[in-house]
Every structure is written in structure tokens, then in C-alpha cells.
Design an enzyme around this catalytic site. Structure first.
Site, short mmCIF file in Angstrom:
data_model
loop_
_atom_site.label_atom_id
_atom_site.label_comp_id
_atom_site.label_asym_id
_atom_site.label_seq_id
_atom_site.Cartn_x
_atom_site.Cartn_y
_atom_site.Cartn_z
N HIS A 61 -1.10 4.33 -6.67
CA HIS A 61 -0.82 3.18 -7.53
C HIS A 61 -0.42 1.95 -6.71
O HIS A 61 0.76 1.71 -6.46
CB HIS A 61 0.31 3.59 -8.48
N HIS A 63 -1.06 -2.31 -6.21
CA HIS A 63 -1.66 -3.58 -6.65
C HIS A 63 -1.99 -4.41 -5.41
O HIS A 63 -1.10 -4.81 -4.67
CB HIS A 63 -0.69 -4.34 -7.56
N LEU A 64 -3.28 -4.66 -5.22
CA LEU A 64 -3.72 -5.36 -4.00
C LEU A 64 -3.78 -6.87 -4.20
O LEU A 64 -3.78 -7.62 -3.23
CB LEU A 64 -5.11 -4.89 -3.59
N ARG A 65 -3.92 -7.32 -5.45
CA ARG A 65 -4.00 -8.76 -5.81
C ARG A 65 -5.27 -9.44 -5.34
O ARG A 65 -5.49 -10.59 -5.66
CB ARG A 65 -2.78 -9.54 -5.29
N ASN A 95 -6.02 -4.57 -12.19
CA ASN A 95 -5.60 -5.82 -12.86
C ASN A 95 -5.65 -7.01 -11.91
O ASN A 95 -4.66 -7.72 -11.70
CB ASN A 95 -4.21 -5.67 -13.51
N ASP A 155 -3.87 -0.25 -16.40
CA ASP A 155 -2.48 -0.42 -15.94
C ASP A 155 -2.01 -1.87 -16.05
O ASP A 155 -2.71 -2.81 -15.72
CB ASP A 155 -2.34 0.03 -14.49
N ASN A 281 8.16 -3.11 -14.79
CA ASN A 281 7.62 -2.53 -16.00
C ASN A 281 6.91 -1.21 -15.68
O ASN A 281 5.97 -1.23 -14.91
CB ASN A 281 6.63 -3.52 -16.62
N ASP A 308 3.57 1.92 -7.20
CA ASP A 308 3.41 0.75 -8.09
C ASP A 308 3.75 -0.53 -7.32
O ASP A 308 4.38 -1.45 -7.85
CB ASP A 308 4.26 0.87 -9.36
N HIS A 312 4.51 -10.19 -5.81
CA HIS A 312 4.57 -11.42 -6.60
C HIS A 312 5.03 -12.58 -5.70
O HIS A 312 5.87 -12.39 -4.83
CB HIS A 312 5.54 -11.28 -7.78
O1 DOR Z 1 6.06 -4.04 -12.99
C1 DOR Z 1 4.84 -3.97 -13.05
N1 DOR Z 1 4.06 -4.83 -12.37
N2 DOR Z 1 4.28 -3.03 -13.80
C2 DOR Z 1 2.95 -2.99 -14.03
O2 DOR Z 1 2.51 -2.10 -14.71
C3 DOR Z 1 2.07 -4.03 -13.48
C4 DOR Z 1 2.67 -4.60 -12.26
C5 DOR Z 1 1.97 -5.85 -11.77
O3 DOR Z 1 0.73 -5.88 -11.73
O4 DOR Z 1 2.66 -6.78 -11.36
#
Ligand code: DOR
Length: 437
Positions: A61, A63-65, A95, A155, A281, A308, A312
Site C-alpha cells: 500500500h 501512494h506514489l503521487r 489515486n 483506495d 484516514n 499507506d 503530502h
Molecule cells: O490518509 C489517507 N491518505 N488515507 C487514504 O486512504 C488515502 C491517502 C492519500 O492518498 O493521501
């Protein structure tokens, strides 16, 4: 191709049930031999005394952005962060912008990962077009593409429409693919900022009840039984969800689940500072939930520790709590938190931690080259010091973002070396930007 001889480490491989002091010889990209007093003539020597040698970690899990938010993270920076954290495979969440709902996006992300060569970048495809939960994404094409996608998820959002969930599961069965759910009932969670309970009441922040997760987990378990689809529950955060998985598993359902380091390390008490870095989240939960997640990891109910990892931008995280996006970095601190909070705290042993971070997630994704140190298999290996203490410093992370809630925290366990397909990607805790041959 270079040869390496890792001398005298504690070799822990849950896949072959090995746990002994031995040498590991890496040659031609594979584990050439494991044994006592190996002579690797011409091999580069690494003193691994006091260290653990284990199969590289596999993150289900990440997130590569990229594509879309390369200011926050790129496939290159996430790959470097993964290697620094001891990972040899990661699974990119869909996402992005554009969403990974077609084979062209999936293949692009996968191919960029391969080109970089720091870690195996696998791709999770979206279940629905644009993550809107209404029209199925190009699931078949993604499954048959060069990226060979085996896990599908929206997700970031839970699938709200139960009929859509059912039909998608029925379709996925044809590919023996995994339906992975971000369990969250949108109506129950609407406007929520943190876990619902005494603490949210005291802080005056709107809560997200545990039931928002548990209702969807229960629905999906029922639908997985109905359709025969493989189901994976992402970032399990409540005692009730752990119990649902435990019961369903006992009944023989094809269900797997993961938990994040932040959900076994932090409780909703961390929100008392109103620090947006603690916003995530699903939200950080109660003390009882954290204890249940730890029990679930220790007794095998939860299959995997997944980060996860959610980068950001500083300017987006650093605003009033209600406006900050949810998410925390995870790749570079996961193993140390596992050792500190689970192993050193006496909840589980090191071999179980390695199983949760490597062997079992590799099996979920069907990655034969990962999660094992079997002689003859690809040399995806991590070497770590299980007792080294260090302090997390956000400014020294490989990630492009800085949003770790663990800045300043003292932890135990440090990655020393990582090998991906026989080549070092990290040596002496330093990422090699160009993987050497
Ligand atoms: O905290 C989270 N950030 N939960 C998620 O399910 C998505 C993720 C995000 O893409 O920033």
C-alpha cells in the site's frame, strides 16, 4: 553482475523456516548459497555479524503521487524511500491524476519503476473509472497488461454501491484478482476529522465512528462469500474489523487484511495537539482498537503490515486541521516501528515481523521472486541492525514530502543494506541512486 558475501548474520526466512547464524552468497542476481563459512571467491564481503538478513520487505500500500503530484512524490523518490526502508517491492495505489484505471497508466507506472531498478513497483488498478464507484475500470486490460495487475481498489474511497461491489467481485473472479477495500461508509464518515469517541467530544472535532469501517468490512465479507472473490481489507483500524476477519477466516473465507504502522503505534490521543500531521484516514483509533490491531498482527488474523505511505505537500498539510488532507509517510519508518512497538514491546518475535512485512504480503500479490531467501531465487534481501537506536528526522528522508508524524521519535532497528535482484540499492544505510551492477 557483482557478487556479494554477507558474513555471519542471523538469517531469518519465514518462507523456508530458517533462523540461524549463517553466510549468504549472492551471485548472478540470485541467492547462490546459504551456509556456514562460505567462500565466495571474488565476492565483495559484508560483515553482517549482529545483523539480521531477511527477505526484502513488500509494501502492499504505497501512494506514489506520480502521475499528477510530482511535487509531493515521484516514482523515483518513492523507490528510494522504499529501498531505504528495506523494501524490494511496493504496490502503487491508483489515486493518481490521471487515475490508474486503464492499462496505459498501469503500464507506464510499472515500466518507470522497472527503469529505475531500485524496487519492484507493482501497480494496483482502480475498481471504478475515476474512483467514482459507478462504472467499472478497464480491469481485464490491466490484468492482462505488461503490468499484470492482480489487485484492484478505489483506495481513498470506499465503494458505496453494494451492487457495484458485487458485480465487480464477480468480474474479478475470472482473473483470480483481489478486490481490496478502503472500508468507509461515506454517509457515516461525512465531515469526520478523527475517531469518534470521548476524545473527539473533548476536542470538539467531528468523529468518524468505528462502524463506518466495520459496516463495509462486514458487507464485503458477505459479498466475498457470495461471489468467491478474493477480498483484501486495507488499513484495518478497529477492534470490530479485526474480529470480523477472524470469524470469516475461521469459516474459510478468502480474506486477507493489512494494518499500518501508525495504527499500531499511535492512538487518537495524538490528536490532542490538533497537529494535522496526525490526521489520517482511517483515523487513529482508541487504545482498545490499537490493542486489538496488535493482537490481530500477533495471532495471524492480520496478514501484513502495509505502510499507506501518503506523501503530502508541506503547504497543504500545514493548515488548519479541518482543511489538511489525511495521510502520513511510512516507508522509511515502518520496520523500526515494527521492531520498537511490536517486537521490543514483547507482542511478537522478529520472524513474525518479517513474515508480516515480507513473506505474507509477497504471497498475497503472488510475487514469486519476493518474500523468500530460498537458494536459487532472486536475491531480494534486507540486512538490518535490530538493536540500533536512532531518531527519526523528517529532513533526512528520501521521500519528497515531510509529513511523518514520527519526527523526533527515538526508535530501534535500522536498515543497513538492501539488495534488489542481486544488486545493492542501499549500502551502509545510504541509497545508491544508480543501482550498481
Ligand atoms: O490518509 C489517507 N491518505 N488515507 C487514504 O486512504 C488515502 C491517502 C492519500 O492518498 O493521501
Amino acid at each position: 553482475m557483482s557478487e556479494w558475501l554477507l558474513k555471519g548474520g542471523r538469517v531469518i526466512d519465514p518462507a523456508t523456516e530458517r533462523d540461524e547464524i549463517a553466510d549468504v552468497h549472492i551471485a548472478d542476481g540470485v541467492i547462490a548459497a546459504i551456509g556456514k563459512s562460505l567462500q565466495g571467491v571474488g565476492a565483495e564481503l559484508i560483515d553482517a555479524q549482529g545483523a539480521v538478513i531477511a527477505p526484502g520487505f513488500v509494501d502492499l500500500h504505497t501512494h506514489l503521487r506520480e502521475p499528477g503530484r510530482e511535487d509531493e512524490e515521484t516514482i523515483a523518490s518513492a523507490s528510494a524511500a522504499a529501498a531505504a526502508g528495506g523494501y524490494t517491492a511496493i504496490c502503487a495505489m491508483p489515486n493518481t491524476d490521471p487515475v490508474c484505471d486503464t492499462s496505459s497508466v498501469a503500464e507506464k507506472v510499472w515500466a518507470l519503476g522497472r527503469e529505475l531498478g531500485l524496487v519492484d513497483v507493482r501497480v494496483a488498478g482502480a475498481l471504478s473509472r475515476g474512483l467514482e464507484g459507478a462504472v467499472m475500470a478497464d480491469i481485464g486490460e490491466m490484468a492482462r497488461s505488461a503490468a499484470r495487475v492482480t489487485m484492484f481498489t478505489d483506495d481513498g474511497h470506499g465503494v458505496q454501491d453494494s451492487l457495484f461491489a458485487r458485480r465487480t467481485m464477480e468480474y474479478l473472479v475470472a482473473f483470480d484478482a483481489i478486490y481490496a477495500e478502503h472500508c468507509e461508509d461515506a454517509a457515516l464518515a461525512a465531515g469526520g476529522q478523527m475517531n469518534e469517541g470521548d476524545r473527539s467530544a473533548a476536542l470538539g472535532l467531528r468523529g468518524i465512528p468505528a462502524e463506518a469501517e466495520e459496516l463495509m468490512a462486514a458487507r464485503d465479507i458477505a459479498l466475498a462469500k457470495l461471489t468467491g472473490c478474493r477480498l483484501h481489507l486495507l488499513h484495518i483500524s478497529t477492534a470490530g474489523t479485526v474480529e470480523l476477519v477472524r470469524r470469516a477466516r475461521a469459516e474459510g473465507a478468502r480474506i486477507t487484511g493489512e494494518a499500518t504502522p501508525h495504527h499500531f503505534t499511535l492512538t487518537d490521543a495524538a490528536l490532542e495537539t490538533y497537529d494535522p500531521l496526525m490526521k489520517v484516514n482511517p483515523p487513529l483509533r482508541s487504545d482498545d482498537d490499537v490493542a486489538a490491531v496488535i493482537r490481530g498482527l500477533a495471532d495471524g488474523t492480520i496478514d501484513a503490515i502495509a505502510t499507506d505511505h501518503a506523501p503530502h505537500a508541506v503547504e497543504e498539510k500545514d493548515q488548519e486541521f479541518g482543511y489538511a488532507p489525511p495521510g502520513m509517510l511510512g516507508l522509511e519508518t515502518a520496520m523500526a516501528l515494527g521492531i520498537t512497538e511490536l517486537v521490543a514491546a514483547g507482542h511478537l518475535d522478529l520472524p513474525v515481523l518479517i513474515e508480516l512485512m515480507s513473506t505474507r504480503p509477497a504471497r498475497i500479490l503472488g510475487l514469486d521472486a519476493q518474500g523468500s531467501l530460498e537458494v536459487g531465487s532472486a536475491a531480494n534481501v534486507v540486512v538490518f541492525d535490530p538493536v540500533a537506536r536512532w531518531t527519526v528526522d523528517a529532513s533526512s528522508l528520501q521521500s519528497k514530502s515531510r509529513n511523518t508524524p514520527f519526527h523526533g521519535r527515538e526508535v530501534t532497528g535500522r536498515v543497513m543494506h538492501t539488495f534488489f535482484e542481486g544488486r545493492p540499492t542501499v549500502l551502509d544505510s545510504k541509497v545508491l541512486s544508480e543501482a550498481t551492477t
